[in-house]
Design a protein around this motif. Structure first.
Motif, PDB file in Angstrom:
ATOM      1  N   SER A  34      34.588  44.390  40.637  1.00 61.03           N
ATOM      2  CA  SER A  34      32.891  44.060  40.568  1.00 61.03           C
ATOM      3  C   SER A  34      32.608  45.534  40.607  1.00 61.03           C
ATOM      4  O   SER A  34      32.938  46.573  41.319  1.00 61.03           O
ATOM      5  CB  SER A  34      32.404  43.285  41.763  1.00 61.03           C
ATOM      6  OG  SER A  34      31.058  42.966  41.430  1.00 61.03           O
ATOM      7  N   ILE A  46      32.559  50.849  42.548  1.00 61.67           N
ATOM      8  CA  ILE A  46      33.334  49.977  42.193  1.00 61.67           C
ATOM      9  C   ILE A  46      34.412  49.459  43.394  1.00 61.67           C
ATOM     10  O   ILE A  46      34.826  50.306  44.035  1.00 61.67           O
ATOM     11  CB  ILE A  46      34.398  50.593  41.056  1.00 61.67           C
ATOM     12  CG1 ILE A  46      33.713  50.834  39.885  1.00 61.67           C
ATOM     13  CG2 ILE A  46      35.433  49.456  40.591  1.00 61.67           C
ATOM     14  CD1 ILE A  46      34.447  51.770  38.808  1.00 61.67           C
ATOM     15  N   LEU A  56      38.115  36.379  44.518  1.00 59.69           N
ATOM     16  CA  LEU A  56      36.716  36.751  44.730  1.00 59.69           C
ATOM     17  C   LEU A  56      35.942  35.465  44.998  1.00 59.69           C
ATOM     18  O   LEU A  56      35.913  34.380  44.328  1.00 59.69           O
ATOM     19  CB  LEU A  56      36.351  37.080  43.756  1.00 59.69           C
ATOM     20  CG  LEU A  56      34.672  37.516  43.918  1.00 59.69           C
ATOM     21  CD1 LEU A  56      34.327  38.692  44.997  1.00 59.69           C
ATOM     22  CD2 LEU A  56      33.870  38.033  42.745  1.00 59.69           C
ATOM     23  N   GLU A  59      29.886  37.481  46.294  1.00 57.36           N
ATOM     24  CA  GLU A  59      29.372  38.954  46.389  1.00 57.36           C
ATOM     25  C   GLU A  59      28.179  39.055  46.536  1.00 57.36           C
ATOM     26  O   GLU A  59      27.165  38.227  46.177  1.00 57.36           O
ATOM     27  CB  GLU A  59      29.846  39.607  44.963  1.00 57.36           C
ATOM     28  CG  GLU A  59      29.402  39.045  43.587  1.00 57.36           C
ATOM     29  CD  GLU A  59      29.914  40.077  42.593  1.00 57.36           C
ATOM     30  OE1 GLU A  59      30.871  40.740  42.635  1.00 57.36           O
ATOM     31  OE2 GLU A  59      29.130  39.948  41.451  1.00 57.36           O
ATOM     32  N   LYS A  61      25.109  42.587  45.835  1.00 53.62           N
ATOM     33  CA  LYS A  61      24.795  43.803  45.152  1.00 53.62           C
ATOM     34  C   LYS A  61      23.437  44.140  45.825  1.00 53.62           C
ATOM     35  O   LYS A  61      22.399  43.742  45.471  1.00 53.62           O
ATOM     36  CB  LYS A  61      24.636  43.648  43.770  1.00 53.62           C
ATOM     37  CG  LYS A  61      26.086  43.405  43.073  1.00 53.62           C
ATOM     38  CD  LYS A  61      26.057  43.542  41.650  1.00 53.62           C
ATOM     39  CE  LYS A  61      27.445  43.208  40.946  1.00 53.62           C
ATOM     40  NZ  LYS A  61      27.386  43.302  39.612  1.00 53.62           N
ATOM     41  N   LEU A  66      27.770  47.473  47.700  1.00 52.83           N
ATOM     42  CA  LEU A  66      28.362  46.218  47.094  1.00 52.83           C
ATOM     43  C   LEU A  66      29.100  45.348  47.912  1.00 52.83           C
ATOM     44  O   LEU A  66      30.137  46.238  48.365  1.00 52.83           O
ATOM     45  CB  LEU A  66      29.072  46.744  45.644  1.00 52.83           C
ATOM     46  CG  LEU A  66      30.128  45.791  45.084  1.00 52.83           C
ATOM     47  CD1 LEU A  66      29.103  44.558  44.617  1.00 52.83           C
ATOM     48  CD2 LEU A  66      30.719  46.467  43.723  1.00 52.83           C
ATOM     49  N   THR A  68      31.897  41.954  48.718  1.00 53.62           N
ATOM     50  CA  THR A  68      32.643  40.847  48.285  1.00 53.62           C
ATOM     51  C   THR A  68      33.283  40.343  49.651  1.00 53.62           C
ATOM     52  O   THR A  68      33.550  40.727  50.414  1.00 53.62           O
ATOM     53  CB  THR A  68      33.692  41.591  47.370  1.00 53.62           C
ATOM     54  OG1 THR A  68      34.692  42.371  48.096  1.00 53.62           O
ATOM     55  CG2 THR A  68      33.421  42.398  46.221  1.00 53.62           C
TER      56      THR A  68
END
Length: 208
Positions: A34, A46, A56, A59, A61, A66, A68
């Motif tokens: 992601s 990343i 996953l 998540e 953002k 970021l 997860t």
């Protein structure tokens, strides 16, 4: 059991994340990923994981991170991994800590945060630094509030250098529950390549 984790944090601006980019970062095999796009010529995050081991689940953002939630296929236990690219301006740093505090409220799983925080904890982490400042103390309070562990860094004293300036602004922070999964993990830096940052990794092996 071998635990495979990868978090990649870029400063040159990652316009997109794809299998080609991951291969050039050294990732092989069947990996999921992601990403958060860069803003202009900086930022970009990343987070990649080995899909033979992890799935996953969720998540989130943010502006500087970021996060997860990954489930281990072997037993369906979940962990949180957050990649960070912190702001340079002091006035924006408060927003980073608020963003990360929200992750702990959002999920309650073992947590690991890694990346470029753009901040140090102690005067010894910046070459020539003579006194503690407010942003350093706020960073330290964030770590204490969330019961995070800052493992000693092996391999080098600093993670960033430009000219005569050197600092330890990149690191991993983990909660005690993370150590129940990988109890012998160490944090170490690798050799510089084209970046002014040292890559750092969490290595699930004791130092020899």
């Amino acid at each position: 059991m071998e635990y495979k984790w990868a978090g990649f944090f870029g400063e040159k601006g990652l316009e997109m994340a794809d299998r080609y980019v991951l291969r050039n970062l050294g990732v092989r095999g069947d990996w999921g990923f992601s990403f958060v796009e860069s803003k202009g010529a900086s930022g970009g995050i990343i987070v990649a994981w080995d899909e033979s081991v992890w799935s996953l689940v969720d998540e989130w953002k943010g502006n500087y991170s970021l996060s997860t939630v990954l489930s281990r296929k072997e037993d369906e236990s979940c962990v949180i991994f957050s990649g960070v690219y912190g702001p340079s301006l002091g006035a924006e740093k408060k927003l980073l800590w608020e963003e990360l505090n929200g992750i702990r409220v959002r999920w309650n799983h073992p947590w690991c945060i890694g990346g470029d925080f753009k901040e140090i904890r102690f005067v010894s982490e910046r070459l020539g630094c003579r006194r503690s400042v407010k942003n350093m103390r706020v960073f330290d309070k964030f770590i204490a509030k969330n019961d995070l562990i800052d493992l000693p860094l092996s391999g080098s004293r600093f993670t960033w250098s430009r000219g005569e300036s050197q600092s330890r602004i990149d690191r991993f922070l983990i909660c005690p529950g993370w150590l129940s999964l990988v109890p012998e993990v160490i944090q170490r830096s690798l050799v510089h390549s084209v970046s002014d940052h040292c890559p750092i990794i969490l290595d699930p092996r004791m130092e020899s």
